[in-house]
Design a protein around this motif. Structure first.
Motif, PDB file in Angstrom:
ATOM      1  N   PHE A  59       7.328  23.721  -6.124  1.00  0.00           N
ATOM      2  CA  PHE A  59       8.642  23.431  -6.703  1.00  0.00           C
ATOM      3  C   PHE A  59       8.863  24.137  -8.042  1.00  0.00           C
ATOM      4  CE2 PHE A  59      11.281  20.385  -9.286  1.00  0.00           C
ATOM      5  CZ  PHE A  59      12.498  20.719  -8.708  1.00  0.00           C
ATOM      6  N   GLU A  60       7.872  24.107  -8.904  1.00  0.00           N
ATOM      7  CA  GLU A  60       8.016  24.692 -10.234  1.00  0.00           C
ATOM      8  C   GLU A  60       8.320  26.190 -10.164  1.00  0.00           C
ATOM      9  OE1 GLU A  60       5.429  25.270 -14.369  1.00  0.00           O
ATOM     10  OE2 GLU A  60       4.717  23.913 -12.797  1.00  0.00           O
ATOM     11  N   ASN A  61       7.534  26.924  -9.375  1.00  0.00           N
ATOM     12  CA  ASN A  61       7.754  28.362  -9.266  1.00  0.00           C
ATOM     13  C   ASN A  61       9.014  28.688  -8.466  1.00  0.00           C
ATOM     14  OD1 ASN A  61       5.619  29.558 -10.772  1.00  0.00           O
ATOM     15  ND2 ASN A  61       4.184  28.913  -9.178  1.00  0.00           N
ATOM     16  N   SER A  62       9.372  27.797  -7.544  1.00  0.00           N
ATOM     17  CA  SER A  62      10.609  27.972  -6.814  1.00  0.00           C
ATOM     18  C   SER A  62      11.795  27.923  -7.785  1.00  0.00           C
ATOM     19  CB  SER A  62      10.764  26.879  -5.752  1.00  0.00           C
ATOM     20  OG  SER A  62      12.015  26.964  -5.110  1.00  0.00           O
ATOM     21  N   CYS A  63      11.790  26.962  -8.694  1.00  0.00           N
ATOM     22  CA  CYS A  63      12.861  26.852  -9.694  1.00  0.00           C
ATOM     23  C   CYS A  63      12.897  28.079 -10.596  1.00  0.00           C
ATOM     24  CB  CYS A  63      12.670  25.597 -10.543  1.00  0.00           C
ATOM     25  SG  CYS A  63      12.983  24.060  -9.641  1.00  0.00           S
ATOM     26  N   ALA A  64      11.710  28.581 -10.947  1.00  0.00           N
ATOM     27  CA  ALA A  64      11.648  29.777 -11.791  1.00  0.00           C
ATOM     28  C   ALA A  64      12.287  30.969 -11.090  1.00  0.00           C
ATOM     29  CB  ALA A  64      10.194  30.088 -12.150  1.00  0.00           C
ATOM     30  N   ALA A  65      12.063  31.078  -9.785  1.00  0.00           N
ATOM     31  CA  ALA A  65      12.649  32.186  -9.014  1.00  0.00           C
ATOM     32  C   ALA A  65      14.165  32.038  -8.916  1.00  0.00           C
ATOM     33  CB  ALA A  65      12.023  32.243  -7.621  1.00  0.00           C
ATOM     34  N   ALA A 102      19.264  40.230  -6.969  1.00  0.00           N
ATOM     35  CA  ALA A 102      19.216  38.795  -7.197  1.00  0.00           C
ATOM     36  C   ALA A 102      18.794  38.015  -5.968  1.00  0.00           C
ATOM     37  CB  ALA A 102      20.584  38.312  -7.688  1.00  0.00           C
ATOM     38  N   ARG A 103      19.333  38.379  -4.809  1.00  0.00           N
ATOM     39  CA  ARG A 103      19.015  37.631  -3.586  1.00  0.00           C
ATOM     40  C   ARG A 103      17.513  37.686  -3.270  1.00  0.00           C
ATOM     41  NH1 ARG A 103      23.365  36.500   0.226  1.00  0.00           N
ATOM     42  NH2 ARG A 103      25.022  35.662  -1.097  1.00  0.00           N
ATOM     43  N   ALA A 104      16.830  38.738  -3.715  1.00  0.00           N
ATOM     44  CA  ALA A 104      15.385  38.813  -3.490  1.00  0.00           C
ATOM     45  C   ALA A 104      14.696  37.603  -4.097  1.00  0.00           C
ATOM     46  CB  ALA A 104      14.823  40.100  -4.100  1.00  0.00           C
ATOM     47  N   TYR A 105      15.114  37.246  -5.306  1.00  0.00           N
ATOM     48  CA  TYR A 105      14.520  36.079  -5.973  1.00  0.00           C
ATOM     49  C   TYR A 105      14.951  34.785  -5.298  1.00  0.00           C
ATOM     50  CZ  TYR A 105      13.056  39.277  -9.631  1.00  0.00           C
ATOM     51  OH  TYR A 105      12.447  40.294 -10.321  1.00  0.00           O
ATOM     52  N   THR A 106      16.161  34.761  -4.766  1.00  0.00           N
ATOM     53  CA  THR A 106      16.616  33.575  -4.047  1.00  0.00           C
ATOM     54  C   THR A 106      15.769  33.338  -2.804  1.00  0.00           C
ATOM     55  OG1 THR A 106      18.888  33.948  -4.799  1.00  0.00           O
ATOM     56  CG2 THR A 106      18.590  32.463  -2.936  1.00  0.00           C
ATOM     57  N   TYR A 107      15.524  34.400  -2.033  1.00  0.00           N
ATOM     58  CA  TYR A 107      14.696  34.260  -0.836  1.00  0.00           C
ATOM     59  C   TYR A 107      13.250  33.913  -1.196  1.00  0.00           C
ATOM     60  CZ  TYR A 107      18.576  36.116   1.883  1.00  0.00           C
ATOM     61  OH  TYR A 107      19.799  36.297   2.487  1.00  0.00           O
ATOM     62  N   LEU A 108      12.779  34.486  -2.294  1.00  0.00           N
ATOM     63  CA  LEU A 108      11.437  34.123  -2.759  1.00  0.00           C
ATOM     64  C   LEU A 108      11.406  32.643  -3.133  1.00  0.00           C
ATOM     65  CD1 LEU A 108       8.554  34.752  -3.643  1.00  0.00           C
ATOM     66  CD2 LEU A 108       9.461  35.556  -5.827  1.00  0.00           C
ATOM     67  N   ALA A 109      12.452  32.173  -3.806  1.00  0.00           N
ATOM     68  CA  ALA A 109      12.530  30.759  -4.177  1.00  0.00           C
ATOM     69  C   ALA A 109      12.509  29.864  -2.944  1.00  0.00           C
ATOM     70  CB  ALA A 109      13.800  30.514  -4.989  1.00  0.00           C
ATOM     71  N   LEU A 110      13.253  30.266  -1.913  1.00  0.00           N
ATOM     72  CA  LEU A 110      13.263  29.494  -0.664  1.00  0.00           C
ATOM     73  C   LEU A 110      11.876  29.434  -0.040  1.00  0.00           C
ATOM     74  CD1 LEU A 110      16.604  30.829   0.829  1.00  0.00           C
ATOM     75  CD2 LEU A 110      16.120  28.442   0.281  1.00  0.00           C
ATOM     76  N   ALA A 111      11.183  30.578  -0.057  1.00  0.00           N
ATOM     77  CA  ALA A 111       9.838  30.624   0.514  1.00  0.00           C
ATOM     78  C   ALA A 111       8.894  29.714  -0.270  1.00  0.00           C
ATOM     79  CB  ALA A 111       9.315  32.057   0.498  1.00  0.00           C
ATOM     80  N   LEU A 112       8.979  29.774  -1.588  1.00  0.00           N
ATOM     81  CA  LEU A 112       8.115  28.934  -2.427  1.00  0.00           C
ATOM     82  C   LEU A 112       8.446  27.460  -2.251  1.00  0.00           C
ATOM     83  CD1 LEU A 112       8.125  31.155  -5.634  1.00  0.00           C
ATOM     84  CD2 LEU A 112       6.170  30.722  -4.144  1.00  0.00           C
ATOM     85  N   SER A 113       9.718  27.170  -2.040  1.00  0.00           N
ATOM     86  CA  SER A 113      10.115  25.787  -1.801  1.00  0.00           C
ATOM     87  C   SER A 113       9.489  25.256  -0.517  1.00  0.00           C
ATOM     88  CB  SER A 113      11.645  25.699  -1.730  1.00  0.00           C
ATOM     89  OG  SER A 113      12.054  24.377  -1.463  1.00  0.00           O
ATOM     90  N   LYS A 114       9.490  26.095   0.525  1.00  0.00           N
ATOM     91  CA  LYS A 114       8.867  25.701   1.787  1.00  0.00           C
ATOM     92  C   LYS A 114       7.362  25.474   1.617  1.00  0.00           C
ATOM     93  CE  LYS A 114      12.176  27.986   4.862  1.00  0.00           C
ATOM     94  NZ  LYS A 114      12.369  29.069   5.864  1.00  0.00           N
ATOM     95  N   LEU A 157      20.384  37.323 -12.907  1.00  0.00           N
ATOM     96  CA  LEU A 157      20.855  38.610 -12.407  1.00  0.00           C
ATOM     97  C   LEU A 157      22.249  38.529 -11.799  1.00  0.00           C
ATOM     98  CD1 LEU A 157      17.535  39.780 -10.713  1.00  0.00           C
ATOM     99  CD2 LEU A 157      18.530  40.688 -12.822  1.00  0.00           C
ATOM    100  N   SER A 158      22.576  37.386 -11.190  1.00  0.00           N
ATOM    101  CA  SER A 158      23.871  37.255 -10.536  1.00  0.00           C
ATOM    102  C   SER A 158      24.233  35.777 -10.386  1.00  0.00           C
ATOM    103  CB  SER A 158      23.837  37.912  -9.151  1.00  0.00           C
ATOM    104  OG  SER A 158      25.040  37.687  -8.461  1.00  0.00           O
ATOM    105  N   ASP A 159      25.429  35.421 -10.850  1.00  0.00           N
ATOM    106  CA  ASP A 159      25.916  34.047 -10.729  1.00  0.00           C
ATOM    107  C   ASP A 159      26.470  33.869  -9.320  1.00  0.00           C
ATOM    108  OD1 ASP A 159      26.338  31.511 -11.734  1.00  0.00           O
ATOM    109  OD2 ASP A 159      28.343  31.977 -12.479  1.00  0.00           O
ATOM    110  N   ASP A 160      25.566  33.665  -8.376  1.00  0.00           N
ATOM    111  CA  ASP A 160      25.862  33.757  -6.945  1.00  0.00           C
ATOM    112  C   ASP A 160      25.972  32.362  -6.331  1.00  0.00           C
ATOM    113  OD1 ASP A 160      26.073  34.664  -4.329  1.00  0.00           O
ATOM    114  OD2 ASP A 160      23.908  34.841  -4.074  1.00  0.00           O
ATOM    115  N   TYR A 161      27.063  32.122  -5.582  1.00  0.00           N
ATOM    116  CA  TYR A 161      27.270  30.807  -4.962  1.00  0.00           C
ATOM    117  C   TYR A 161      26.131  30.448  -4.007  1.00  0.00           C
ATOM    118  CZ  TYR A 161      28.848  32.989  -0.582  1.00  0.00           C
ATOM    119  OH  TYR A 161      28.898  33.712   0.583  1.00  0.00           O
ATOM    120  N   PHE A 162      25.613  31.451  -3.280  1.00  0.00           N
ATOM    121  CA  PHE A 162      24.529  31.221  -2.321  1.00  0.00           C
ATOM    122  C   PHE A 162      23.283  30.691  -3.034  1.00  0.00           C
ATOM    123  CE2 PHE A 162      20.811  32.831   0.035  1.00  0.00           C
ATOM    124  CZ  PHE A 162      21.058  32.328   1.301  1.00  0.00           C
TER     125      PHE A 162
END
Length: 266
Positions: free
Chosen positions: A193-199, A177-189, A206-211
């Motif tokens: 925005f649209e693909n960042s939200c998708a990530a 799950a964190r892989a998609y979170t880091y990808l989302a952060l990269a896309l946000s930078k 995959l995981s209901d993660d607080y981070f």
């Protein structure tokens, strides 16, 4: 004082390379760089050792003398040509000096001896990426992702690769799950925005993660999606409190970012 002890020891054993090396380390920590170099050179004049060369190179780099550092590292290769750390250091220094061809040569040699070194893979991958060969770079990053799955720089590079390829499909670690979170952060930078939200959405599947909820909330807030940001921040708050109650180790940066966002949403 440690330096005084080594000075006394030197009087008793002037040909002891370890004493000279340790004196050099003392001067290094005191930021007395010229004296440090003199001691390291004295140590190597008695018996050359890779650790002393590495410290000499470090001193030259602290002095802003990258060319001199490179010369020292190249000299060290004479006694330890298969030292992966040294080869990587040389490769990174060539990269800093703008010689990508030589950098890639030494990074490649390093990977021959240590094929799973994430730092080396990341550097080599960035050169490949600069040459627009995104698929080859992603193959390199696949190995690095296994070794350092929490490296923000790695996932930022991966995001840049997908951005360069014109899509956001991800298959490096489909269940992490964190892989998609880091990808989302990269896309946000990258202001995608649209693909960042998708990530982010995929990460939460995959995981209901607080981070993930916290970073999603920050991204939403910076893109004026205030109500959605509040929703994800509330979810973060609930999960985070539960995590804290379990006495789990918490990154202090998470608390700082959460406090800032809480004030912004108030």
């Amino acid at each position: 004082m440690a330096l005084e002890v080594f000075d006394e020891a030197e009087q008793l054993a002037t040909e002891d390379r370890d004493i000279w090396h340790n004196k050099g380390m003392c001067h290094l920590y005191l930021k007395q760089y010229e004296k440090s170099l003199e001691c390291f050179e004295a140590a190597n004049s008695i018996q050359r050792h890779e650790s002393t060369y590495m410290q000499m190179g470090r001193v030259y780099r602290l002095m802003g003398k990258d060319e001199e550092a490179l010369n020292i590292y190249m000299e060290a290769l004479e006694i330890c040509p298969e030292n992966a750390e040294l080869l990587t250091t040389i490769g990174l220094l060539f990269l800093k000096l703008g010689n990508n061809t030589k950098a890639f040569e030494f990074l490649g040699n390093s990977l021959t001896y240590d094929p799973k070194n994430a730092k080396t893979i990341l550097a080599a991958g960035s050169i490949i990426q600069d040459n627009q060969d995104m698929d080859v770079a992603l193959v390199k990053y696949r190995v690095a992702a296994v070794q350092t799955p929490n490296s923000a720089q790695l996932w930022n590079n991966i995001g840049m690769c997908f951005f360069g390829k014109g899509n956001t499909a991800i298959n490096l670690q489909p269940t992490y799950a964190r892989a998609y979170t880091y990808l989302a952060l990269a896309l946000s930078k990258l202001e995608d925005f649209e693909n960042s939200c998708a990530a982010y959405d995929k990460a939460l599947e995959l995981s209901d993660d607080y981070f993930t909820h916290l970073n999603y909330a920050i991204t939403l807030y910076t893109n004026d999606e205030i109500e959605k940001a509040r929703k994800h921040f509330a979810k973060f708050d609930s999960l985070f409190k539960r995590q804290a109650e379990d006495n789990a180790e918490i990154d202090p940066d998470v608390r700082i970012q959460a406090d800032l966002l809480r004030k912004a949403l108030a």
